[in-house]
Design an enzyme around this catalytic site. Structure first.
Site, short mmCIF file in Angstrom:
data_model
loop_
_atom_site.label_atom_id
_atom_site.label_comp_id
_atom_site.label_asym_id
_atom_site.label_seq_id
_atom_site.Cartn_x
_atom_site.Cartn_y
_atom_site.Cartn_z
N GLY A 1 2.38 -4.56 6.41
CA GLY A 1 1.29 -4.05 7.24
C GLY A 1 0.00 -4.82 7.14
N ARG A 2 -0.16 -5.63 6.06
CA ARG A 2 -1.36 -6.47 5.97
C ARG A 2 -1.02 -7.82 5.34
NH1 ARG A 2 -5.35 -4.30 1.19
NH2 ARG A 2 -3.81 -3.44 -0.24
N LYS B 1 -1.50 -11.44 1.66
CA LYS B 1 -2.07 -10.09 1.60
C LYS B 1 -3.47 -10.18 2.18
CE LYS B 1 -2.54 -6.25 -1.70
NZ LYS B 1 -2.34 -5.86 -3.13
N GLY C 1 -5.51 -4.15 7.97
CA GLY C 1 -4.74 -5.30 7.53
C GLY C 1 -5.50 -6.26 6.65
N ARG D 1 0.53 -15.05 -2.50
CA ARG D 1 1.27 -14.92 -3.76
C ARG D 1 2.56 -15.72 -3.67
NH1 ARG D 1 2.37 -9.33 -1.93
NH2 ARG D 1 0.75 -8.54 -3.32
N ASP E 1 9.29 0.43 -1.98
CA ASP E 1 8.84 -0.72 -1.20
C ASP E 1 8.00 -1.68 -2.03
OD1 ASP E 1 7.05 1.64 -0.97
OD2 ASP E 1 5.71 0.23 0.03
N ASP F 1 2.45 -6.73 -6.01
CA ASP F 1 1.68 -5.75 -5.24
C ASP F 1 0.87 -4.84 -6.15
OD1 ASP F 1 0.63 -4.76 -2.97
OD2 ASP F 1 2.41 -3.67 -2.31
#
Length: 467
Positions: free
Chosen positions: A100-101, A121, A134, A187, A262, A272
């Site tokens: 989503g971002r 990210k 986002g 990343r 997720d 994340d």
């Protein structure tokens, strides 16, 4: 695709693009475009890992072009892909999520010939952004640098923060003083495929794609398919990696905070980092996320969380294989975790890891002693890892009697020669330190405290690996 060398002075001869994600077809992700930003100020470049993927020759301009503006790397993804997945978020199934971002920006081979993913990210909205903008706050990017550097030094499998570029926007967030500064991060990891990727495919009952994804993961992340039941083979390997990951969390005193399906990738690399923290003391109920009111992902419940997540992955794999072998593998997890925990615990103490049965009494005695909270986790490993505990009042109580008896007969494996071990205190990552580093950046645009901390963390990592 096969890599064809190009006459590109911006990359070195060791750069090898290898886009494999597109072999899974259009259903794996959606083509997207990075947002345009008003500014591009390079704040962090990983000068340890850039050479591993052949990007050490990029000058500042080219680096910002690729990791601030997201111009495609040679022979690589164009456009990038926002991958599709579902996930259990605090054990509630959510079928409306995905990248989503961020997006998968590039795939390339590293110095060990592993297929690596460069993912982003903060690159703007995608079809899976829902109501979000986002974007990424600069503070969030700084926190991710600190988390990945610390965990890497402590021997935990983790993604690597590859780049952080400040982007000149003002963002508004409910959990940060706003407006706050913005950034975009890249990343590096061995895989961008999550447990939730399999969950989405199972939800959609797409057997063909599930079979392709299983073989893809075995081929590119686990040395190739070795059996006639690839789903079972993959699940066995993933279970072992998950046990190893959470064992590393526990011996590091690390609390991820959001161990949703997720947020766990198929190779068992931590990534994340949102509301993470390191617990100062061995405190099972310590939580990282202010919104984790029930302590679902508290320090002591992290092994349970990974075990539960594996059960959800097993449920997804039932689309293409029988249940009984998956259940049998799931039942091995507690033992696998115990073995990995004991092994990593010994490693951090600078001791030889023998067998689980031989190491287990030491670990039990250490946990019992640490639970008294007379000494911090970092201090404990620093003192006993250096072998200098004489005269330390923290270890004179009855709670350490059993541990001292056991460790006295345990062979050492580390050569204690680094200056790190002669320092007065261990390298730590308390929340107060994180906030002080950010305060210097937010108040005075002073990046030296962050740079010094990264240097100190890397020195600790070298000391831990000396032996």
């Amino acid at each position: 695709m096969s890599y064809k060398p190009q006459a590109d002075p911006a990359t070195s001869s060791s750069y090898r693009a290898d886009v494999q994600i597109t072999t899974l077809g259009a259903e794996i992700g959606d083509p997207v475009k990075a947002a345009e930003f008003p500014a591009h100020k390079l704040r962090f470049r990983n000068d340890v890992w850039d050479a591993s993927v052949g990007l050490e020759k990029l000058d500042k301009k080219n680096w910002v072009d690729h990791f601030g503006r997201f111009d495609p790397l040679p022979d690589n993804l164009d456009p990038p892909l926002a991958l599709r997945y579902h996930g259990h978020q605090f054990r509630n199934y959510n079928p409306e999520i995905g990248d989503g971002r961020g997006f998968l920006f590039a795939q390339l081979r590293d110095h060990e010939n592993r297929l690596m993913d460069l993912a982003t990210k903060g690159t703007g909205t995608t079809p899976w952004s829902r109501s979000g903008d986002g974007k990424l706050t600069l503070k969030g990017g700084v926190r991710e640098i600190l988390a990945t550097e610390m965990l890497e030094a402590l021997g935990v499998d983790t993604s690597k923060t590859f780049s952080l570029v400040e982007t000149g926007e003002e963002l508004f967030r409910s959990d940060e003083p706003s407006p706050t500064r913005s950034a975009v991060m890249t990343r590096l990891s061995h895989s961008h495929i999550r447990y939730g990727t399999f969950q989405r495919i199972a939800f959609e009952r797409n057997e063909d794609l599930m079979k392709k994804l299983v073989v893809y993961c075995l081929t590119h992340y686990f040395g190739g398919q070795q059996s006639d039941n690839p789903a079972i083979e993959l699940f066995e390997k993933v279970t072992a990696q998950a046990a190893r990951l959470v064992a590393g969390y526990m011996t590091s005193g690390f609390v991820h905070g959001v161990l949703n399906t997720d947020n766990i990738n198929i190779t068992g690399e931590s990534f994340d980092y949102g509301p993470w923290r390191f617990t100062p003391y061995w405190e099972p109920g310590f939580t990282a996320a202010y919104f984790d009111h029930e302590g679902l992902y508290c320090f002591g419940r992290q092994p349970e969380a990974l075990h539960w997540n594996l059960a959800q992955l097993a449920s997804a794999l039932r689309l293409i294989c029988e249940s009984d072998p998956l259940v049998a593998i799931l039942e091995k997890f507690p033992r696998l975790y115990g073995e990995a925990f004991a092994s990593h615990f010994c490693w951090r103490l600078g001791l030889e890891s023998r067998s689980f049965e031989q190491d287990k009494p030491l670990v039990i005695a250490a946990e019992k002693a640490l639970s008294a909270k007379t000494v911090s986790i970092d201090r404990f490993f620093f003192d006993w890892g250096s072998g200098v505990t004489e005269g330390n009042d923290a270890y004179q109580g009855d709670e350490f009697t059993e541990f001292k008896d056991i460790i006295s007969g345990h062979p050492r494996s580390r050569v204690v020669s680094s200056d790190y071990w002669t320092g007065s205190s261990p390298c730590s990552m308390r929340i107060e330190e994180v906030e002080a580093i950010w305060s210097a950046i937010a108040g005075d645009d002073d990046w030296e405290p962050l740079n010094r901390k990264i240097a100190a963390i890397r020195d600790m990592g070298k000391a831990l690996r000396s032996g």
